[in-house]
Structure formats: C-alpha cells, structure tokens
Design a protein around this motif. Structure first.
Motif, PDB file in Angstrom:
ATOM      1  N   SER A 336       0.828  -1.206   0.000  1.00 25.09           N
ATOM      2  CA  SER A 336       0.000   0.000   0.000  1.00 25.09           C
ATOM      3  C   SER A 336       0.866   1.262   0.000  1.00 25.09           C
ATOM      4  O   SER A 336       0.360   2.372   0.029  1.00 25.09           O
ATOM      5  CB  SER A 336      -0.905  -0.010   1.236  1.00 25.09           C
ATOM      6  OG  SER A 336      -0.096  -0.057   2.398  1.00 25.09           O
ATOM      7  N   LYS A 337       2.193   1.084   0.014  1.00 26.81           N
ATOM      8  CA  LYS A 337       3.102   2.242   0.024  1.00 26.81           C
ATOM      9  C   LYS A 337       3.231   2.830  -1.374  1.00 26.81           C
ATOM     10  O   LYS A 337       3.480   2.094  -2.335  1.00 26.81           O
ATOM     11  CB  LYS A 337       4.488   1.805   0.491  1.00 26.81           C
ATOM     12  CG  LYS A 337       4.585   1.701   1.981  1.00 26.81           C
ATOM     13  CD  LYS A 337       4.828   3.066   2.598  1.00 26.81           C
ATOM     14  CE  LYS A 337       4.513   3.012   4.084  1.00 26.81           C
ATOM     15  NZ  LYS A 337       4.102   4.283   4.622  1.00 26.81           N
ATOM     16  N   ALA A 338       3.094   4.143  -1.452  1.00 29.38           N
ATOM     17  CA  ALA A 338       3.213   4.800  -2.750  1.00 29.38           C
ATOM     18  C   ALA A 338       4.635   4.673  -3.279  1.00 29.38           C
ATOM     19  O   ALA A 338       5.590   4.578  -2.510  1.00 29.38           O
ATOM     20  CB  ALA A 338       2.846   6.269  -2.610  1.00 29.38           C
ATOM     21  N   GLY A 339       4.760   4.663  -4.589  1.00 32.46           N
ATOM     22  CA  GLY A 339       6.075   4.731  -5.214  1.00 32.46           C
ATOM     23  C   GLY A 339       6.492   6.186  -5.341  1.00 32.46           C
ATOM     24  O   GLY A 339       5.910   7.065  -4.707  1.00 32.46           O
ATOM     25  N   ALA A 340       7.482   6.441  -6.172  1.00 33.81           N
ATOM     26  CA  ALA A 340       7.915   7.817  -6.371  1.00 33.81           C
ATOM     27  C   ALA A 340       8.057   8.101  -7.867  1.00 33.81           C
ATOM     28  O   ALA A 340       8.569   7.261  -8.617  1.00 33.81           O
ATOM     29  CB  ALA A 340       9.234   8.080  -5.659  1.00 33.81           C
ATOM     30  N   ALA A 341       7.585   9.270  -8.264  1.00 31.92           N
ATOM     31  CA  ALA A 341       7.688   9.675  -9.663  1.00 31.92           C
ATOM     32  C   ALA A 341       9.030  10.350  -9.909  1.00 31.92           C
ATOM     33  O   ALA A 341       9.691  10.805  -8.969  1.00 31.92           O
ATOM     34  CB  ALA A 341       6.552  10.635 -10.006  1.00 31.92           C
ATOM     35  N   GLY A 342       9.444  10.388 -11.172  1.00 32.94           N
ATOM     36  CA  GLY A 342      10.660  11.111 -11.533  1.00 32.94           C
ATOM     37  C   GLY A 342      10.256  12.430 -12.163  1.00 32.94           C
ATOM     38  O   GLY A 342       9.895  13.381 -11.478  1.00 32.94           O
ATOM     39  N   GLU A 343      10.244  12.466 -13.486  1.00 35.90           N
ATOM     40  CA  GLU A 343       9.778  13.674 -14.160  1.00 35.90           C
ATOM     41  C   GLU A 343       8.267  13.621 -14.295  1.00 35.90           C
ATOM     42  O   GLU A 343       7.714  12.584 -14.648  1.00 35.90           O
ATOM     43  CB  GLU A 343      10.374  13.746 -15.566  1.00 35.90           C
ATOM     44  CG  GLU A 343      11.851  14.040 -15.548  1.00 35.90           C
ATOM     45  CD  GLU A 343      12.445  14.025 -16.937  1.00 35.90           C
ATOM     46  OE1 GLU A 343      11.679  13.862 -17.917  1.00 35.90           O
ATOM     47  OE2 GLU A 343      13.672  14.165 -17.034  1.00 35.90           O
ATOM     48  N   VAL A 344       7.626  14.740 -14.029  1.00 34.98           N
ATOM     49  CA  VAL A 344       6.171  14.807 -14.156  1.00 34.98           C
ATOM     50  C   VAL A 344       5.813  15.898 -15.157  1.00 34.98           C
ATOM     51  O   VAL A 344       6.180  17.056 -14.978  1.00 34.98           O
ATOM     52  CB  VAL A 344       5.501  15.095 -12.796  1.00 34.98           C
ATOM     53  CG1 VAL A 344       4.001  15.222 -12.959  1.00 34.98           C
ATOM     54  CG2 VAL A 344       5.859  14.018 -11.779  1.00 34.98           C
ATOM     55  N   THR A 345       5.131  15.500 -16.213  1.00 34.29           N
ATOM     56  CA  THR A 345       4.759  16.438 -17.266  1.00 34.29           C
ATOM     57  C   THR A 345       3.249  16.541 -17.353  1.00 34.29           C
ATOM     58  O   THR A 345       2.564  15.527 -17.451  1.00 34.29           O
ATOM     59  CB  THR A 345       5.321  15.948 -18.623  1.00 34.29           C
ATOM     60  OG1 THR A 345       6.723  15.758 -18.474  1.00 34.29           O
ATOM     61  CG2 THR A 345       5.052  16.950 -19.720  1.00 34.29           C
ATOM     62  N   MET A 346       2.752  17.756 -17.286  1.00 34.37           N
ATOM     63  CA  MET A 346       1.314  17.946 -17.463  1.00 34.37           C
ATOM     64  C   MET A 346       1.015  17.696 -18.938  1.00 34.37           C
ATOM     65  O   MET A 346       1.691  18.242 -19.800  1.00 34.37           O
ATOM     66  CB  MET A 346       0.917  19.383 -17.132  1.00 34.37           C
ATOM     67  CG  MET A 346       1.432  19.869 -15.786  1.00 34.37           C
ATOM     68  SD  MET A 346       0.354  19.392 -14.461  1.00 34.37           S
ATOM     69  CE  MET A 346      -0.903  20.645 -14.624  1.00 34.37           C
ATOM     70  N   THR A 347       0.014  16.889 -19.213  1.00 36.11           N
ATOM     71  CA  THR A 347      -0.280  16.575 -20.609  1.00 36.11           C
ATOM     72  C   THR A 347      -1.303  17.541 -21.172  1.00 36.11           C
ATOM     73  O   THR A 347      -1.955  18.271 -20.438  1.00 36.11           O
ATOM     74  CB  THR A 347      -0.773  15.127 -20.766  1.00 36.11           C
ATOM     75  OG1 THR A 347      -1.875  14.943 -19.888  1.00 36.11           O
ATOM     76  CG2 THR A 347       0.311  14.151 -20.396  1.00 36.11           C
TER      77      THR A 347
END
Ligand SMILES: [Zn+2]
Length: 358
Positions: A336-347
């Motif tokens: 149930s632990k969230a992962g982590a994002a790297g680059e986040v781009t608004m689409t």
C-alpha cells in the motif's frame, strides 16, 4: 583541411577534475565545455605545427545514476542537466549509460563506512571505442581522433585506429594517465603526437562563473526571492535557491524514511523497475500545497509521490487535483506504500479536463 573529432571519456574526466581544480587554485573549478574542444584543436596545431584543423564533432561518453537514494535527486538531476547542456548549447554528441545505485547515496562519502557496495559503470569505454572505430572506417569520418582519456584499456583501440590510417592524439591529466600514453618513445605505437596535458591548459579551459540575480520560484520560499547565483539555468527551468533546495532534500528524505520503514529497502522488483525512459499516464490524486508535494494515481490505480521539483512544464501553483500527467517512475509502489515519480509532465488533456471539472 584535416578533420578532427574529439572523443571524451566523461566519467574519467569528471572523476579527475579535482587534480585540475587543485592546480588552478580555484576550489570551484569547472571545465568550460564549450571552450574545451576548440582549445584542444588549437593546442594540437600549435604543438605540432599543423595547419588549421576542421573540428568536425565532439563526443562525450558518460553515465548517470539510477535507483539512488531520493535525497540525492538534486545531484542526479544536475548530471542530466549537464548532458542536456552539452547537447543543446555546445552540440556535443553525448552517449550516457545508467549506473544502478541500489538505493544508496551517490557519493561514496555519503554511504555507510562499512557498506561494501561499489557502483558498476557499464559500456562507457566500449561505446567510446565503437564510435572511434566506426568513424575511422566510414568515408569522411575524421583524419585525427583526439582522445581525452587516462585509463590504459584504450591502447588496443588506438593501435587499431592507426592501422586504419587515422592519426591519434592523446589528451590527459598528469595525475591520472596510463604511463604508455606519455611514453615519448611510444613503444606501443599508439599515437601520432606527443601527449597534451590538460594541466597545461587550465586557463584556456576554465569556466568563468557568471553571477546572476534570479528569483526563487519555490512556493515554500521565505523572505525576499531575489538571490545571486552562478548556477546555469536550463531554458524554462525554474530556479530554486539553496535554502529551498535543502528543504526539498529534507522532505524527500522524510518521504524516503517512510518508504524504507515499510521494510522494503532494496527489495525493489528489478524486473519492472527503471525502464529509464518509460512514461506512464495518470492523474494528480492529492496535493499537500504547503509542503510542495502530492500524489499521482496511475491508470492501473497505483500511487506515486511527486515533488514540485519534478514538474517539467508547469508551475506548482498551476497543478490541480485531477490534472492529467505523464510521468517516469524512480520507485515502484510496494503493497500500500506509494512509489515515487521522476519527471512529471502535465499533458495536453490537462486543460480540457480541468475545464470540465470546474
Ligand atoms: Zn527559495
């Protein structure tokens, strides 16, 4: 006009910069990568009485960290920005390969003293060799290859390249150079010119920092926003001041502790981790505005932590719950632990979906 190509072992150069820094008496010594290839060409001409050279192209081979401790994200990002700068500003050809840090800190000194872990670099020397031989074998490649290296493994490459009728120049650093490269007798027959030392070119290749006043763009910033920095900013990249960046590292460390306290340190599923360029679609599911982070829900329902420094094309203030994003993954979720994002781009869909929700 003889054609020159420059081949740089970036990993070697990077890890031996300290020798040049020491001799330059500038603790913040950096190489001006725009000036470096031209300075090498000039030095080669002057030392050997060559006519003008046509500097065709510069190649740099290097590596970047993956699967590192999140606290070092700023450091990892700087490496990527460095490669981008070489490509975009100086027209280098860059070939970069990932190094897996198995959740460790990137710098040796930041790791536990008794940790036997040692990062394994892959491909860098082979890639350099493949390129140098390839351009030696094709028509109109180069006449002279300038190799900026120090490790001894390159000598068969230089011999073979010369057998193809091309000339080799070796450029190195005195404190970190295989003996055979500086041998004036050249017993191994691996070069056409006396070695060129970067130590003797320090003034010509030193980067002179330019001070600029920039506004810190962190929503968490306290006090006056204008700060003086010598940091190079990528186009469109927001600037965050030292204080805010330290704060960000702390937040990520906190997030990291939560992650590891779930007992999953190092238990990442290697199979699905770190497809470096894999992008996923998702939606912002929660935001903690005063902390500067939030969570993304991937289309398969998995959750990922993201921080305002991960945004590539939007201001933090412009991100709303429900916004559509594409993102890379630096950590997979466990249980149930969230992962982590790297680059986040608004689409692109972001605008329309926001409109429909409002
Ligand atoms: Zn700030």
């Amino acid at each position: 006009m003889a054609k020159l190509m420059v081949f740089i072992d970036g990993t070697w150069l990077y890890s031996n910069l300290r020798h040049l820094a020491k001799e330059s008496n500038q603790p913040g010594f950096h190489i001006d990568y725009g000036a470096l290839p031209k300075a090498i060409a000039k030095e080669l001409c002057e030392q050997n009485g060559l006519g003008e050279l046509d500097l065709v192209r510069t190649y740099l081979f290097g590596s970047y960290p993956i699967n590192y401790n999140l606290v070092d994200e700023d450091r990892a990002r700087k490496r990527k920005d460095f490669f981008t700068m070489l490509r975009e500003d100086y027209h280098y050809e860059v070939e970069a390969f990932p190094i897996d840090y198995a959740e460790r800190r990137i710098l040796h000194d930041d790791r536990e003293a008794d940790d036997p872990f040692s990062p394994r670099e892959k491909c860098v020397d082979i890639a350099l060799a493949a390129s140098m031989l390839y351009y030696a074998a094709v028509a109109d490649g180069y006449d002279i290859a300038a190799a900026v290296v120090g490790d001894k493994d390159y000598f068969p490459l230089f011999q073979k390249t010369r057998q193809l009728g091309k000339r080799i120049a070796v450029i190195s650093i005195r404190q970190s150079c295989a003996k055979m490269y500086s041998d004036r007798q050249d017993v191994k027959k691996l070069k056409d010119y006396h070695i060129i030392w970067l130590n003797d070119m320090i003034e010509k290749i030193a980067w002179s920092p330019v001070e600029m006043d920039v506004e810190c763009r962190s929503p968490l910033h306290e006090g006056g926003r204008l700060t003086t920095t010598t940091m190079r900013l990528r186009n469109g990249q927001p600037y965050f001041c030292e204080v805010c960046r330290a704060k960000f590292a702390e937040q990520k460390e906190e997030q990291m502790r939560e992650y590891t306290s779930a007992g999953i340190n190092g238990q990442m599923d290697k199979e699905e981790s770190h497809e470096d360029n894999a992008y996923f679609d998702g939606q912002v599911e929660a935001l903690i505005p005063d902390r500067g982070f939030g969570f993304i829900k991937r289309t398969d329902g998995a959750s990922f932590f993201f921080h305002l420094t991960h945004l590539t094309n939007a201001e933090w203030e412009a991100v709303g719950v429900g916004a559509a994003v594409r993102f890379t993954v630096t950590k997979n979720p466990i249980g149930s632990k969230a992962g982590a994002a790297g680059e986040v781009t608004m689409t692109l869909e972001t605008d329309s979906s926001e409109v429909t929700q409002q």
